[in-house]
Design an enzyme around this catalytic site. Sequence first.
Site, PDB file in Angstrom:
ATOM      1  N   CYS A   3      -5.084  62.615 -43.815  1.00 55.98           N
ATOM      2  CA  CYS A   3      -5.762  61.533 -42.121  1.00 55.98           C
ATOM      3  C   CYS A   3      -4.431  61.613 -41.587  1.00 55.98           C
ATOM      4  O   CYS A   3      -3.589  60.844 -41.403  1.00 55.98           O
ATOM      5  CB  CYS A   3      -6.339  60.873 -42.698  1.00 55.98           C
ATOM      6  SG  CYS A   3      -7.004  60.287 -41.893  1.00 55.98           S
ATOM      7  N   ASP A  29      -5.424  55.409 -26.852  1.00 51.33           N
ATOM      8  CA  ASP A  29      -5.921  55.980 -27.835  1.00 51.33           C
ATOM      9  C   ASP A  29      -5.401  56.760 -26.990  1.00 51.33           C
ATOM     10  O   ASP A  29      -4.291  56.827 -25.404  1.00 51.33           O
ATOM     11  CB  ASP A  29      -7.338  56.223 -26.850  1.00 51.33           C
ATOM     12  CG  ASP A  29      -7.480  57.274 -27.431  1.00 51.33           C
ATOM     13  OD1 ASP A  29      -8.717  57.405 -28.209  1.00 51.33           O
ATOM     14  OD2 ASP A  29      -7.450  59.046 -26.901  1.00 51.33           O
ATOM     15  N   HIS A  45      -8.482  53.649 -45.420  1.00 52.82           N
ATOM     16  CA  HIS A  45      -9.683  55.139 -45.107  1.00 52.82           C
ATOM     17  C   HIS A  45     -10.308  54.791 -45.724  1.00 52.82           C
ATOM     18  O   HIS A  45     -11.065  54.384 -46.168  1.00 52.82           O
ATOM     19  CB  HIS A  45      -9.003  55.709 -45.603  1.00 52.82           C
ATOM     20  CG  HIS A  45      -9.423  57.480 -45.453  1.00 52.82           C
ATOM     21  ND1 HIS A  45      -9.587  58.330 -44.083  1.00 52.82           N
ATOM     22  CD2 HIS A  45     -10.668  57.926 -46.243  1.00 52.82           C
ATOM     23  CE1 HIS A  45      -9.897  59.453 -44.050  1.00 52.82           C
ATOM     24  NE2 HIS A  45     -11.356  59.079 -44.268  1.00 52.82           N
ATOM     25  N   ASN A  84     -18.000  55.883 -33.477  1.00 53.69           N
ATOM     26  CA  ASN A  84     -19.002  57.670 -33.662  1.00 53.69           C
ATOM     27  C   ASN A  84     -19.048  57.995 -34.845  1.00 53.69           C
ATOM     28  O   ASN A  84     -18.742  57.453 -35.526  1.00 53.69           O
ATOM     29  CB  ASN A  84     -18.295  59.153 -33.112  1.00 53.69           C
ATOM     30  CG  ASN A  84     -18.330  58.414 -31.231  1.00 53.69           C
ATOM     31  OD1 ASN A  84     -19.419  58.161 -30.727  1.00 53.69           O
ATOM     32  ND2 ASN A  84     -17.127  58.827 -30.416  1.00 53.69           N
ATOM     33  N   GLY A  90     -19.939  62.742 -31.870  1.00 54.56           N
ATOM     34  CA  GLY A  90     -18.820  63.366 -30.657  1.00 54.56           C
ATOM     35  C   GLY A  90     -17.180  62.542 -31.771  1.00 54.56           C
ATOM     36  O   GLY A  90     -16.162  62.822 -31.821  1.00 54.56           O
ATOM     37  N   THR A  92     -14.795  63.206 -33.817  1.00 54.15           N
ATOM     38  CA  THR A  92     -13.641  63.739 -34.736  1.00 54.15           C
ATOM     39  C   THR A  92     -12.724  64.154 -34.948  1.00 54.15           C
ATOM     40  O   THR A  92     -12.315  64.487 -35.941  1.00 54.15           O
ATOM     41  CB  THR A  92     -12.538  64.622 -33.011  1.00 54.15           C
ATOM     42  OG1 THR A  92     -12.128  63.295 -32.668  1.00 54.15           O
ATOM     43  CG2 THR A  92     -13.928  65.146 -32.296  1.00 54.15           C
ATOM     44  N   HIS A  97     -13.256  54.000 -36.823  1.00 56.96           N
ATOM     45  CA  HIS A  97     -11.843  53.558 -35.656  1.00 56.96           C
ATOM     46  C   HIS A  97     -13.109  53.454 -34.757  1.00 56.96           C
ATOM     47  O   HIS A  97     -14.494  53.883 -34.734  1.00 56.96           O
ATOM     48  CB  HIS A  97     -11.109  54.793 -34.822  1.00 56.96           C
ATOM     49  CG  HIS A  97     -12.146  55.827 -34.622  1.00 56.96           C
ATOM     50  ND1 HIS A  97     -12.549  56.753 -36.083  1.00 56.96           N
ATOM     51  CD2 HIS A  97     -12.588  56.626 -33.443  1.00 56.96           C
ATOM     52  CE1 HIS A  97     -12.605  58.080 -35.093  1.00 56.96           C
ATOM     53  NE2 HIS A  97     -12.973  57.992 -33.714  1.00 56.96           N
ATOM     54  N   HIS A  99     -13.796  52.319 -30.866  1.00 56.68           N
ATOM     55  CA  HIS A  99     -13.048  52.726 -29.493  1.00 56.68           C
ATOM     56  C   HIS A  99     -13.200  51.517 -28.672  1.00 56.68           C
ATOM     57  O   HIS A  99     -14.105  51.041 -28.406  1.00 56.68           O
ATOM     58  CB  HIS A  99     -13.209  53.785 -28.472  1.00 56.68           C
ATOM     59  CG  HIS A  99     -13.780  54.661 -28.904  1.00 56.68           C
ATOM     60  ND1 HIS A  99     -12.823  56.308 -28.428  1.00 56.68           N
ATOM     61  CD2 HIS A  99     -13.969  55.738 -30.005  1.00 56.68           C
ATOM     62  CE1 HIS A  99     -13.470  57.060 -29.645  1.00 56.68           C
ATOM     63  NE2 HIS A  99     -13.829  56.289 -29.939  1.00 56.68           N
TER      64      HIS A  99
HETATM   65  P1  AMP Z   1     -13.529  60.048 -32.043  1.00 51.16           P
HETATM   66  O1  AMP Z   1     -13.297  61.862 -31.474  1.00 51.16           O
HETATM   67  O2  AMP Z   1     -14.523  58.924 -31.386  1.00 51.16           O
HETATM   68  O3  AMP Z   1     -12.974  60.172 -33.466  1.00 51.16           O
HETATM   69  O4  AMP Z   1     -12.436  59.497 -31.528  1.00 51.16           O
HETATM   70  C1  AMP Z   1     -10.866  60.075 -31.864  1.00 51.16           C
HETATM   71  C2  AMP Z   1     -10.191  59.651 -30.897  1.00 51.16           C
HETATM   72  O5  AMP Z   1      -8.777  59.362 -31.362  1.00 51.16           O
HETATM   73  C3  AMP Z   1     -10.247  60.821 -29.239  1.00 51.16           C
HETATM   74  O6  AMP Z   1     -10.153  59.436 -28.369  1.00 51.16           O
HETATM   75  C4  AMP Z   1      -8.859  61.047 -29.424  1.00 51.16           C
HETATM   76  O7  AMP Z   1      -7.839  61.110 -28.335  1.00 51.16           O
HETATM   77  C5  AMP Z   1      -8.069  60.044 -30.174  1.00 51.16           C
HETATM   78  N1  AMP Z   1      -6.461  60.374 -31.106  1.00 51.16           N
HETATM   79  C6  AMP Z   1      -6.423  61.537 -31.569  1.00 51.16           C
HETATM   80  N2  AMP Z   1      -4.891  61.953 -31.992  1.00 51.16           N
HETATM   81  C7  AMP Z   1      -4.403  60.649 -31.732  1.00 51.16           C
HETATM   82  C8  AMP Z   1      -3.471  60.337 -31.776  1.00 51.16           C
HETATM   83  N3  AMP Z   1      -1.863  60.637 -32.856  1.00 51.16           N
HETATM   84  N4  AMP Z   1      -2.771  58.825 -31.092  1.00 51.16           N
HETATM   85  C9  AMP Z   1      -4.450  58.423 -30.390  1.00 51.16           C
HETATM   86  N5  AMP Z   1      -5.057  58.831 -30.039  1.00 51.16           N
HETATM   87  C10 AMP Z   1      -5.268  59.794 -30.987  1.00 51.16           C
HETATM   88 ZN    ZN Z   2      -7.783  57.977 -42.744  1.00 54.30          ZN
END
Ligand code: AMP
Ligand code: ZN
Length: 110
Positions: A3, A29, A45, A84, A90, A92, A97, A99
Amino acid sequence: MDCIFCKIAAGEIPSKKLYEDDAVLAFADIEPKAPVHVLVIPKQHLPSAAAVTAETADVVGHIYTVIASLCAENGWNSYRVVTNVGPDAGQTVPHLHFHILAGRTLGEMG
Ligand code: AMP
Ligand code: ZN
């Protein structure tokens, strides 16, 4: 566990940290959607907000105190907090987490 946010929490993947304690990490981010775009995660986690239970609710409350302090300390007095859940929303990264978005006028949700 494979993860990316667990690895960031463990320091195995570098991040631009803004706040850290035993339970929580806030970091920039990597692909900011606003002038201020910070992610706040529990070090433990949890897959998403849908996985929060009575046993894990304390860390979510703690995250909101971290968000309030971090924003106050940085003078971000108008901001949006988003989490999210699931791909249609959205999400990913399957590690809970929040934002923090600030520094510009934020449009309507949706
Ligand atoms: P979500 O799409 O809500 O799951 O948000 C995931 C966020 O993680 C996105 O805004 C990505 O830009 C951010 N993200 C992914 N990998 C990294 C990383 N290595 N360091 C910082 N942010 C990340
Ligand atoms: Zn994790």
